[in-house]
Design a protein around this motif. Structure first.
Motif, PDB file in Angstrom:
ATOM      1  N   UNK A  25       0.836  -1.203   0.000  1.00 34.14           N
ATOM      2  CA  UNK A  25       0.000   0.000   0.000  1.00 34.14           C
ATOM      3  C   UNK A  25       0.872   1.254   0.000  1.00 34.14           C
ATOM      4  N   UNK A  26       1.976   1.225   0.726  1.00 35.03           N
ATOM      5  CA  UNK A  26       2.878   2.374   0.773  1.00 35.03           C
ATOM      6  C   UNK A  26       3.528   2.617  -0.583  1.00 35.03           C
ATOM      7  N   UNK A  27       3.600   1.580  -1.391  1.00 33.07           N
ATOM      8  CA  UNK A  27       4.155   1.696  -2.736  1.00 33.07           C
ATOM      9  C   UNK A  27       3.089   2.155  -3.733  1.00 33.07           C
ATOM     10  N   UNK A  28       1.882   1.621  -3.632  1.00 31.74           N
ATOM     11  CA  UNK A  28       0.830   1.885  -4.617  1.00 31.74           C
ATOM     12  C   UNK A  28       0.042   3.170  -4.357  1.00 31.74           C
ATOM     13  N   UNK A  29      -0.301   3.428  -3.113  1.00 31.88           N
ATOM     14  CA  UNK A  29      -1.222   4.529  -2.822  1.00 31.88           C
ATOM     15  C   UNK A  29      -0.677   5.931  -3.093  1.00 31.88           C
ATOM     16  N   UNK A  30       0.621   6.205  -2.886  1.00 35.90           N
ATOM     17  CA  UNK A  30       1.094   7.549  -3.265  1.00 35.90           C
ATOM     18  C   UNK A  30       0.883   7.845  -4.749  1.00 35.90           C
ATOM     19  N   UNK A  31       1.022   6.836  -5.591  1.00 37.49           N
ATOM     20  CA  UNK A  31       0.767   7.022  -7.018  1.00 37.49           C
ATOM     21  C   UNK A  31      -0.710   7.327  -7.261  1.00 37.49           C
ATOM     22  N   UNK A  32      -1.586   6.652  -6.535  1.00 35.00           N
ATOM     23  CA  UNK A  32      -3.021   6.922  -6.665  1.00 35.00           C
ATOM     24  C   UNK A  32      -3.349   8.347  -6.227  1.00 35.00           C
ATOM     25  N   UNK A  33      -2.785   8.789  -5.120  1.00 35.89           N
ATOM     26  CA  UNK A  33      -3.045  10.146  -4.631  1.00 35.89           C
ATOM     27  C   UNK A  33      -2.508  11.176  -5.625  1.00 35.89           C
ATOM     28  N   UNK A  34      -1.352  10.923  -6.202  1.00 40.13           N
ATOM     29  CA  UNK A  34      -0.808  11.820  -7.228  1.00 40.13           C
ATOM     30  C   UNK A  34      -1.741  11.868  -8.429  1.00 40.13           C
ATOM     31  N   UNK A  35      -2.242  10.712  -8.844  1.00 47.02           N
ATOM     32  CA  UNK A  35      -3.205  10.638  -9.946  1.00 47.02           C
ATOM     33  C   UNK A  35      -4.439  11.485  -9.631  1.00 47.02           C
ATOM     34  N   UNK A  36      -4.954  11.364  -8.432  1.00 53.03           N
ATOM     35  CA  UNK A  36      -6.132  12.140  -8.033  1.00 53.03           C
ATOM     36  C   UNK A  36      -5.817  13.638  -8.004  1.00 53.03           C
ATOM     37  N   UNK A  37      -4.637  13.997  -7.491  1.00 54.67           N
ATOM     38  CA  UNK A  37      -4.245  15.405  -7.443  1.00 54.67           C
ATOM     39  C   UNK A  37      -4.139  16.007  -8.839  1.00 54.67           C
ATOM     40  N   UNK A  38      -3.553  15.251  -9.763  1.00 52.47           N
ATOM     41  CA  UNK A  38      -3.405  15.752 -11.129  1.00 52.47           C
ATOM     42  C   UNK A  38      -4.766  15.960 -11.804  1.00 52.47           C
ATOM     43  N   UNK A  39      -5.737  15.179 -11.415  1.00 52.04           N
ATOM     44  CA  UNK A  39      -7.092  15.328 -11.964  1.00 52.04           C
ATOM     45  C   UNK A  39      -7.900  16.371 -11.203  1.00 52.04           C
ATOM     46  N   UNK A  40      -7.367  16.863 -10.099  1.00 51.43           N
ATOM     47  CA  UNK A  40      -8.066  17.858  -9.302  1.00 51.43           C
ATOM     48  C   UNK A  40      -9.227  17.297  -8.510  1.00 51.43           C
ATOM     49  N   UNK A  41      -9.191  16.006  -8.234  1.00 47.45           N
ATOM     50  CA  UNK A  41     -10.272  15.349  -7.505  1.00 47.45           C
ATOM     51  C   UNK A  41      -9.872  15.136  -6.047  1.00 47.45           C
ATOM     52  N   UNK A  42     -10.801  15.364  -5.159  1.00 48.82           N
ATOM     53  CA  UNK A  42     -10.584  15.140  -3.738  1.00 48.82           C
ATOM     54  C   UNK A  42     -11.453  14.027  -3.192  1.00 48.82           C
ATOM     55  N   UNK A  43     -12.408  13.567  -3.986  1.00 50.40           N
ATOM     56  CA  UNK A  43     -13.298  12.494  -3.575  1.00 50.40           C
ATOM     57  C   UNK A  43     -12.963  11.240  -4.369  1.00 50.40           C
ATOM     58  N   UNK A  44     -12.674  10.166  -3.658  1.00 53.12           N
ATOM     59  CA  UNK A  44     -12.343   8.902  -4.308  1.00 53.12           C
ATOM     60  C   UNK A  44     -13.647   8.231  -4.732  1.00 53.12           C
ATOM     61  N   UNK A  45     -13.730   7.870  -6.004  1.00 50.57           N
ATOM     62  CA  UNK A  45     -14.891   7.168  -6.531  1.00 50.57           C
ATOM     63  C   UNK A  45     -14.441   5.857  -7.166  1.00 50.57           C
ATOM     64  N   UNK A  46     -15.390   4.991  -7.407  1.00 54.65           N
ATOM     65  CA  UNK A  46     -15.078   3.741  -8.100  1.00 54.65           C
ATOM     66  C   UNK A  46     -14.512   4.051  -9.473  1.00 54.65           C
ATOM     67  N   UNK A  47     -15.112   5.006 -10.144  1.00 51.16           N
ATOM     68  CA  UNK A  47     -14.656   5.370 -11.490  1.00 51.16           C
ATOM     69  C   UNK A  47     -13.214   5.866 -11.472  1.00 51.16           C
ATOM     70  N   UNK A  48     -12.862   6.687 -10.484  1.00 51.53           N
ATOM     71  CA  UNK A  48     -11.490   7.199 -10.431  1.00 51.53           C
ATOM     72  C   UNK A  48     -10.501   6.086 -10.101  1.00 51.53           C
TER      73      UNK A  48
END
Length: 81
Positions: A25-48
């Motif tokens: 999780x420490x390896x995968x989740x920072x990439x996910x958070x970066x992905x969300x930040x680049x999209x300007x999203x703050x709410x995690x959805x199934x689609x995201x």
């Protein structure tokens, strides 16, 4: 630091304090958070989450895909609490 990044730090710290190693999780989740930040999203959805997974493995689904989703599911359970 974004809210999601702070929440991720809190999540990993909490889980580690409970004895979980959280290496994957420490390896995968920072990439996910970066992905969300680049999209300007703050709410995690199934689609995201699915879009993130597909963007990392666009053609062939490997054994990493389910682990990516599992990591995000744990993080979103933490966020909803």
């Amino acid at each position: 630091m974004t809210d999601l990044r702070q929440a991720l730090d809190d999540y990993l710290r909490l889980r580690r304090s409970l004895g979980h190693q959280m290496a994957e999780a420490a390896y995968l989740l920072p990439d996910f958070v970066t992905f969300m930040d680049l999209r300007g999203e703050q709410t995690v959805t199934i689609a995201s989450a699915l879009e993130w997974m597909r963007s990392r493995e666009p053609e062939v689904i490997t054994t990493v895909s389910p682990r990516r989703i599992t990591a995000v599911r744990g993080f979103t359970r933490f966020l909803s609490g």
